[in-house]
Enzyme design. Structure first.
Site, PDB file in Angstrom:
ATOM      1  N   GLY A 111       0.825  -1.218   0.000  1.00 17.88           N
ATOM      2  CA  GLY A 111       0.000   0.000   0.000  1.00 17.88           C
ATOM      3  C   GLY A 111       0.852   1.258   0.000  1.00 17.88           C
ATOM      4  N   ARG A 125       0.429   5.611  -2.020  1.00 15.60           N
ATOM      5  CA  ARG A 125      -0.039   6.960  -1.648  1.00 15.60           C
ATOM      6  C   ARG A 125      -0.141   7.024  -0.118  1.00 15.60           C
ATOM      7  NH1 ARG A 125      -6.284   5.874  -3.511  1.00 15.60           N
ATOM      8  NH2 ARG A 125      -6.937   5.035  -1.510  1.00 15.60           N
ATOM      9  N   ASP A 175      -1.788  -7.432  -4.999  1.00 15.89           N
ATOM     10  CA  ASP A 175      -3.037  -7.423  -4.237  1.00 15.89           C
ATOM     11  C   ASP A 175      -2.781  -8.297  -3.009  1.00 15.89           C
ATOM     12  OD1 ASP A 175      -5.489  -7.845  -3.091  1.00 15.89           O
ATOM     13  OD2 ASP A 175      -6.518  -8.364  -4.960  1.00 15.89           O
ATOM     14  N   VAL A 176      -2.758  -7.680  -1.837  1.00 22.98           N
ATOM     15  CA  VAL A 176      -2.358  -8.426  -0.634  1.00 22.98           C
ATOM     16  C   VAL A 176      -3.362  -9.519  -0.262  1.00 22.98           C
ATOM     17  CG1 VAL A 176      -1.003  -6.510   0.323  1.00 22.98           C
ATOM     18  CG2 VAL A 176      -3.399  -6.783   1.017  1.00 22.98           C
ATOM     19  N   ASN A 207       1.223  -2.275   5.349  1.00 21.41           N
ATOM     20  CA  ASN A 207       0.498  -1.004   5.514  1.00 21.41           C
ATOM     21  C   ASN A 207      -0.827  -0.958   4.761  1.00 21.41           C
ATOM     22  OD1 ASN A 207       0.307   2.133   5.664  1.00 21.41           O
ATOM     23  ND2 ASN A 207       0.456   1.710   3.462  1.00 21.41           N
ATOM     24  N   SER A 213      -4.151   0.695  14.048  1.00 21.16           N
ATOM     25  CA  SER A 213      -4.815   2.006  14.112  1.00 21.16           C
ATOM     26  C   SER A 213      -5.193   2.255  15.570  1.00 21.16           C
ATOM     27  CB  SER A 213      -6.094   1.968  13.265  1.00 21.16           C
ATOM     28  OG  SER A 213      -6.921   3.085  13.558  1.00 21.16           O
ATOM     29  N   TYR A 266     -13.916  -2.354  10.619  1.00 20.73           N
ATOM     30  CA  TYR A 266     -12.572  -1.761  10.550  1.00 20.73           C
ATOM     31  C   TYR A 266     -11.866  -1.905  11.894  1.00 20.73           C
ATOM     32  CZ  TYR A 266      -8.888   1.741   9.850  1.00 20.73           C
ATOM     33  OH  TYR A 266      -7.671   2.378   9.750  1.00 20.73           O
ATOM     34  N   ALA A 300     -12.493  -3.899  14.479  1.00 27.59           N
ATOM     35  CA  ALA A 300     -12.191  -5.287  14.858  1.00 27.59           C
ATOM     36  C   ALA A 300     -11.015  -5.816  14.048  1.00 27.59           C
ATOM     37  CB  ALA A 300     -13.420  -6.168  14.669  1.00 27.59           C
ATOM     38  N   LYS A 320      -8.557  -4.121  12.907  1.00 30.84           N
ATOM     39  CA  LYS A 320      -7.327  -3.482  13.381  1.00 30.84           C
ATOM     40  C   LYS A 320      -6.920  -3.994  14.769  1.00 30.84           C
ATOM     41  CE  LYS A 320      -6.231  -0.860   9.882  1.00 30.84           C
ATOM     42  NZ  LYS A 320      -4.943  -1.014   9.176  1.00 30.84           N
TER      43      LYS A 320
HETATM   44  N1  LIG Z   1      -5.465   7.866   7.568  1.00 31.18           N
HETATM   45  C1  LIG Z   1      -5.604   7.626   8.857  1.00 31.18           C
HETATM   46  O1  LIG Z   1      -6.026   8.515   9.643  1.00 31.18           O
HETATM   47  C2  LIG Z   1      -5.251   6.276   9.418  1.00 31.18           C
HETATM   48  C3  LIG Z   1      -5.320   6.096  10.803  1.00 31.18           C
HETATM   49  C4  LIG Z   1      -5.013   4.875  11.350  1.00 31.18           C
HETATM   50  C5  LIG Z   1      -4.576   3.833  10.534  1.00 31.18           C
HETATM   51  N2  LIG Z   1      -4.513   4.031   9.186  1.00 31.18           N
HETATM   52  C6  LIG Z   1      -4.034   2.874   8.386  1.00 31.18           C
HETATM   53  O2  LIG Z   1      -2.899   3.263   7.638  1.00 31.18           O
HETATM   54  C7  LIG Z   1      -2.796   2.478   6.444  1.00 31.18           C
HETATM   55  C8  LIG Z   1      -2.646   3.385   5.232  1.00 31.18           C
HETATM   56  O3  LIG Z   1      -3.813   4.190   5.139  1.00 31.18           O
HETATM   57  P1  LIG Z   1      -3.898   5.572   4.341  1.00 31.18           P
HETATM   58  O4  LIG Z   1      -4.595   6.517   5.222  1.00 31.18           O
HETATM   59  O5  LIG Z   1      -2.584   5.912   3.757  1.00 31.18           O
HETATM   60  O6  LIG Z   1      -4.931   5.128   3.201  1.00 31.18           O
HETATM   61  P2  LIG Z   1      -4.932   5.313   1.611  1.00 31.18           P
HETATM   62  O7  LIG Z   1      -6.280   4.859   1.180  1.00 31.18           O
HETATM   63  O8  LIG Z   1      -4.461   6.671   1.244  1.00 31.18           O
HETATM   64  O9  LIG Z   1      -3.817   4.257   1.129  1.00 31.18           O
HETATM   65  C9  LIG Z   1      -4.029   2.888   1.160  1.00 31.18           C
HETATM   66  C10 LIG Z   1      -3.146   2.230   0.109  1.00 31.18           C
HETATM   67  O10 LIG Z   1      -3.357   0.813   0.186  1.00 31.18           O
HETATM   68  C11 LIG Z   1      -3.528   0.309  -1.128  1.00 31.18           C
HETATM   69  N3  LIG Z   1      -4.336  -0.902  -1.094  1.00 31.18           N
HETATM   70  C12 LIG Z   1      -5.647  -1.038  -0.761  1.00 31.18           C
HETATM   71  N4  LIG Z   1      -6.040  -2.306  -0.900  1.00 31.18           N
HETATM   72  C13 LIG Z   1      -4.946  -3.012  -1.303  1.00 31.18           C
HETATM   73  C14 LIG Z   1      -4.709  -4.377  -1.610  1.00 31.18           C
HETATM   74  N5  LIG Z   1      -5.700  -5.281  -1.567  1.00 31.18           N
HETATM   75  N6  LIG Z   1      -3.461  -4.749  -1.988  1.00 31.18           N
HETATM   76  C15 LIG Z   1      -2.461  -3.839  -2.070  1.00 31.18           C
HETATM   77  N7  LIG Z   1      -2.634  -2.528  -1.807  1.00 31.18           N
HETATM   78  C16 LIG Z   1      -3.861  -2.126  -1.427  1.00 31.18           C
HETATM   79  C17 LIG Z   1      -4.231   1.447  -1.889  1.00 31.18           C
HETATM   80  O11 LIG Z   1      -4.093   1.298  -3.299  1.00 31.18           O
HETATM   81  C18 LIG Z   1      -3.509   2.657  -1.311  1.00 31.18           C
HETATM   82  O12 LIG Z   1      -2.335   2.951  -2.038  1.00 31.18           O
HETATM   83  C19 LIG Z   1      -4.064   1.611   6.429  1.00 31.18           C
HETATM   84  O13 LIG Z   1      -3.778   0.342   6.949  1.00 31.18           O
HETATM   85  C20 LIG Z   1      -5.009   2.372   7.346  1.00 31.18           C
HETATM   86  O14 LIG Z   1      -5.995   1.528   7.898  1.00 31.18           O
HETATM   87  C21 LIG Z   1      -4.844   5.208   8.614  1.00 31.18           C
END
Ligand SMILES: NC(=O)c1ccc[n+]([C@@H]2O[C@H](COP(=O)([O-])OP(=O)(O)OC[C@H]3O[C@@H](n4cnc5c(N)ncnc54)[C@H](O)[C@@H]3O)[C@@H](O)[C@H]2O)c1
Length: 263
Positions: free
Chosen positions: A13, A16, A63-64, A90, A142, A155, A157, A159
């Site tokens: 991931g 971005r 694709d994870v 991630n 998270s 979500y 659960a 995490k």
């Molecule tokens: N943004 C927040 O406030 C926040 C807070 C706590 C935890 N998180 C966690 O941080 C991580 C990153 O989140 P983010 O905010 O950057 O989100 P985001 O949506 O900007 O990025 C997620 C990335 O994961 C990729 N992705 C999604 N499904 C995928 C799959 N099946 N295989 C491979 N790649 C895949 C997407 O293409 C994207 O590039 C996530 O695990 C999210 O749950 C985010």
């Protein structure tokens, strides 16, 4: 001298948001980077940015949730990099509904990507780490994984499950000199939160989303340090956990959240 010189990190991931910030911070510490993402164009953009720091970087489509895709992605990564030392799990999704409206599809999506995805990618790399008698695995949970969160049952659960899986793996892999830890990010203005601004904040237009009303309120009401976190904040914590400075830390979950949760 960076704390990750001569290391290679694979970040799922990483195309971005937080994943891109992690790639950048690990590269600043001297790591070469493999960016694995469903969206390979975004992954390549991260690679282009990392290369400006002088580090070797490769994008792979992955694709994870799909074992074959993970195996191919890792094979491609290892054809370009001698070894992988650090895995950052991630990739994550938040689902498309809240509360009672959360569908079985939302549920499956959260569990498949956020939890099973970590298991699939880790399992695919674990023999490599064992053979090297060395490895650092960092799973992104998270603050929603620290305590059940209203409106986000699936979500949250999934995490929480990430923290539990981290502890299981840490115990199992410790004897092979493999450290497994989790990081719990707080509030970051990424695509995930843009979606939550619609689902929770009721924003209807791009203009309303960008007002960040719900996001800002959450920070004002619940964050002792009073500021949002950035992908770089998360990346810096991961650089530490991935380094030998953290060689005696395993099975832990570290909140990077401005103090929102203190457990
Ligand atoms: N943004 C927040 O406030 C926040 C807070 C706590 C935890 N998180 C966690 O941080 C991580 C990153 O989140 P983010 O905010 O950057 O989100 P985001 O949506 O900007 O990025 C997620 C990335 O994961 C990729 N992705 C999604 N499904 C995928 C799959 N099946 N295989 C491979 N790649 C895949 C997407 O293409 C994207 O590039 C996530 O695990 C999210 O749950 C985010």
């Amino acid at each position: 001298m960076g704390i990750l010189n001569q290391k290679t990190a694979l970040i799922t991931g990483g195309g971005r948001g937080i994943g891109r910030g992690i790639a950048f911070e690990l590269a600043k510490e001297g790591a070469d980077i493999v960016v694995a993402d469903l969206n390979v164009e975004n992954a390549q953009q991260t690679v282009d940015e990392v290369q400006t720091l002088g580090q070797k970087a490769t994008s792979v489509k992955m694709d994870v949730t799909d074992e074959a895709s993970v195996a191919t992605g890792i094979e491609t990564a290892l054809s370009k990099h001698d070894r992988i030392d650090i895995l950052v799990n991630n990739a994550g999704v938040v689902g498309n509904h809240t509360g009672a409206e959360v569908t079985l599809q939302d549920w499956d999506m959260c569990f498949n990507v956020n939890l099973k995805g970590i298991w699939i990618v880790t399992r695919a790399l674990v023999d490599h780490f064992k053979a090297n008698q060395n490895g650092k695995i960092i799973n992104i949970s998270s603050i929603a994984g620290r305590q059940g969160t209203p409106g986000m049952p699936a979500y949250s659960a999934s995490k929480s499950g990430v923290i539990s899986l981290t502890q299981s793996l840490a115990q199992e892999l410790g004897p092979f000199n493999i450290n497994v830890n989790a990081v719990c990010p707080g509030l970051l203005w990424t695509d995930i939160w843009r979606k939550l601004e619609v689902l929770y904040g009721g924003a209807k237009s791009e203009k309303e989303i960008n007002q960040r009303n719900h996001f800002n309120q959450y920070i004002a009401n619940r964050c002792p340090l009073g500021r949002e976190q950035t992908p770089e904040d998360i990346g810096m914590a991961i650089a530490f956990l991935a380094s030998d400075h953290a060689r005696n830390i395993t099975g832990q979950a570290l909140n990077v959240d401005g103090g929102i949760k203190m457990n």
